[in-house]
Motif scaffolding. Structure first.
Motif, PDB file in Angstrom:
ATOM      1  N   PRO A  21       0.830  -1.210   0.000  1.00  0.00           N
ATOM      2  CA  PRO A  21       0.000   0.000   0.000  1.00  0.00           C
ATOM      3  C   PRO A  21       0.860   1.253   0.000  1.00  0.00           C
ATOM      4  O   PRO A  21       1.872   1.324   0.708  1.00  0.00           O
ATOM      5  N   ASP A  22       0.468   2.233  -0.789  1.00  0.00           N
ATOM      6  CA  ASP A  22       1.240   3.469  -0.871  1.00  0.00           C
ATOM      7  C   ASP A  22       1.177   4.250   0.431  1.00  0.00           C
ATOM      8  O   ASP A  22       2.175   4.818   0.876  1.00  0.00           O
ATOM      9  N   TRP A  53       3.636   0.358  -5.726  1.00  0.00           N
ATOM     10  CA  TRP A  53       2.724   1.025  -4.801  1.00  0.00           C
ATOM     11  C   TRP A  53       1.276   0.870  -5.250  1.00  0.00           C
ATOM     12  O   TRP A  53       0.925   1.173  -6.380  1.00  0.00           O
ATOM     13  N   ILE A  54       0.438   0.424  -4.323  1.00  0.00           N
ATOM     14  CA  ILE A  54      -0.980   0.174  -4.590  1.00  0.00           C
ATOM     15  C   ILE A  54      -1.818   1.227  -3.888  1.00  0.00           C
ATOM     16  O   ILE A  54      -1.547   1.598  -2.733  1.00  0.00           O
ATOM     17  N   ASP A  55      -2.854   1.712  -4.562  1.00  0.00           N
ATOM     18  CA  ASP A  55      -3.717   2.736  -3.981  1.00  0.00           C
ATOM     19  C   ASP A  55      -4.530   2.160  -2.825  1.00  0.00           C
ATOM     20  O   ASP A  55      -4.621   0.934  -2.644  1.00  0.00           O
ATOM     21  N   SER A 112       2.880   9.436   1.771  1.00  0.00           N
ATOM     22  CA  SER A 112       2.802   8.357   0.787  1.00  0.00           C
ATOM     23  C   SER A 112       4.206   7.854   0.496  1.00  0.00           C
ATOM     24  O   SER A 112       5.141   8.639   0.317  1.00  0.00           O
ATOM     25  N   GLN A 113       4.350   6.526   0.464  1.00  0.00           N
ATOM     26  CA  GLN A 113       5.678   5.945   0.256  1.00  0.00           C
ATOM     27  C   GLN A 113       6.224   6.299  -1.131  1.00  0.00           C
ATOM     28  O   GLN A 113       7.429   6.505  -1.301  1.00  0.00           O
ATOM     29  N   SER A 114       5.333   6.386  -2.114  1.00  0.00           N
ATOM     30  CA  SER A 114       5.784   6.733  -3.461  1.00  0.00           C
ATOM     31  C   SER A 114       6.459   8.103  -3.472  1.00  0.00           C
ATOM     32  O   SER A 114       7.467   8.304  -4.165  1.00  0.00           O
ATOM     33  N   SER A 123       2.499   9.013  -7.435  1.00  0.00           N
ATOM     34  CA  SER A 123       1.618   8.533  -6.364  1.00  0.00           C
ATOM     35  C   SER A 123       0.249   8.157  -6.908  1.00  0.00           C
ATOM     36  O   SER A 123      -0.315   8.886  -7.738  1.00  0.00           O
ATOM     37  N   PRO A 124      -0.325   7.054  -6.441  1.00  0.00           N
ATOM     38  CA  PRO A 124      -1.722   6.742  -6.790  1.00  0.00           C
ATOM     39  C   PRO A 124      -2.637   7.854  -6.282  1.00  0.00           C
ATOM     40  O   PRO A 124      -2.347   8.487  -5.259  1.00  0.00           O
ATOM     41  N   PRO A 125      -3.748   8.118  -6.956  1.00  0.00           N
ATOM     42  CA  PRO A 125      -4.553   9.315  -6.670  1.00  0.00           C
ATOM     43  C   PRO A 125      -5.149   9.399  -5.268  1.00  0.00           C
ATOM     44  O   PRO A 125      -5.078  10.452  -4.625  1.00  0.00           O
TER      45      PRO A 125
END
Length: 362
Positions: free
Chosen positions: A88-89, A108-110, A312-314, A321-323
């Motif tokens: 998870p992000d 990274w997953i939203d 966020s890790q991203s 980054s996922p939205p």
């Protein structure tokens, strides 16, 4: 800066058990048995197995930290350098650090906008688009993720499922969302947790046959990663307080919610199943990072430590980054809590928050 209310007021061993801990320390130092699979560490393993309702076929390895447990889990899952690991992000960056330590690449997953945990649909899509060697799912802020849904995604694709339950010790255990749906479970007993192992510690839970088959690999350095006996003794003596501490943490968060009712702040959707080791709230959707940071500074000036948990890790890794994660990371703020937090201080924190939010609207 010294705060009259730090972000975490940690657990302290009850007075009636302090003398027992000091006696344990003396015995350990006299015997020179600082690290062993037996002794106090064996008692920790028994406490963990009982709390998580692990099958008799599972093993528990007490470790120096939750990060150690994650690294060991990835290694035993067969993750190799350059493999992709889904995570998870929005989570503490120790997750990404563990992936990097084994030489793998984070994917990274939203996250879900209500629970702040990994979005199962986004995970399934990511696993179908590229090879994934393992999945790490996190119980963010102490709230269990959708373990059943994630387990189905992983099982149908034969991907090892590592559950990072480092923040969720003491949450309700039930058959529909059991930790045993994962292939590996990592725990943490750092000082920010409901109870701790004299400041640091962790555990890895896994099927016994997997430990027997893969635990002896020289690259794991299993023995040096084990929890020292001094820490294990403290944790064992603290364990009886776990239910009481979790009840206190939930009461603190519920009281925050009550006092912040009617404000634009929203809490995490936990379905009543969180141990509430953190007290996260979302600021309004139009909040910028500078707005959030100004609010944190205002609270600090009043002696209340708040933090922007989690980045966020991203963003930390310098990737897109996922939205949903991106907007949650911009809006989330954690306010003071902890086993030693004085409940009557909720009013002071929320009063300052209300004033700051009112000033911003005008």
């Amino acid at each position: 800066m010294r705060f009259k209310l730090p972000i975490v007021s940690p657990y302290r061993l009850a007075e009636d058990r302090q003398a027992e801990f000091l006696a344990a320390m003396e015995a350990i130092m006299l015997s020179g048995t600082y690290r062993t699979a037996g002794g106090w560490s064996r008692r920790v393993a028994g406490c963990v197995a009982t709390e998580l309702r692990l099958p008799a076929s599972w093993s528990v390895v007490p470790t120096r930290s939750g990060t150690d447990a994650l690294v060991m889990a990835l290694a035993m899952a067969g993750v190799r350098p350059s493999d992709h690991v889904a995570a998870p992000d929005l989570a503490y960056h120790a997750v990404g650090a563990a992936i990097s330590q084994v030489g793998a690449v984070p994917r990274w997953i939203d996250v879900d906008p209500g629970s702040f945990n990994m979005d199962v649909g986004a995970l399934a899509t990511a696993c179908d688009r590229m090879p994934v060697a393992a999945v790490i799912a996190v119980d963010n802020y102490g709230t269990p993720c959708d373990r059943s849904g994630i387990a189905r995604v992983c099982a149908s694709r034969r991907i090892p499922f590592v559950l990072d339950a480092c923040e969720s010790l003491g949450t309700p255990r039930n058959a529909t969302n059991s930790v045993c749906q994962a292939d590996f479970v990592a725990l943490s007993f750092s000082f920010t947790k409901p109870i701790h192992a004299a400041g640091t510690g962790g555990a890895l839970c896994l099927p016994g046959h997997v430990l027997d088959e893969r635990g002896g690999h020289p690259g794991l350095l299993l023995h040096p990663r084990r929890l020292p006996e001094l820490n294990a003794a403290y944790l064992t003596l603290a364990w009886p307080d776990l239910p009481m501490v979790v009840s206190k943490l939930r009461l603190v968060y519920d009281t925050y919610r009550e006092h912040l009712s009617g404000t634009p702040l929203t809490g995490q959707d936990d379905g009543g199943g969180s141990n509430r080791i953190h007290a996260p709230f979302l600021l309004p959707p139009d909040t910028s990072r500078s707005d959030r940071d100004a609010l944190i500074s205002r609270l600090a000036a009043s002696g209340f430590e708040a933090r922007a948990y989690f980045e966020s890790q991203s963003r930390l890794w310098g990737t897109p980054s996922p939205p949903v994660s991106a907007q949650l990371a911009r809006r989330v703020i954690c306010v003071p809590t902890g086993p030693g937090f004085p409940l009557e201080c909720v009013e002071g924190v929320t009063s300052e928050l209300r004033q700051a939010l009112g000033a911003r609207r005008t």
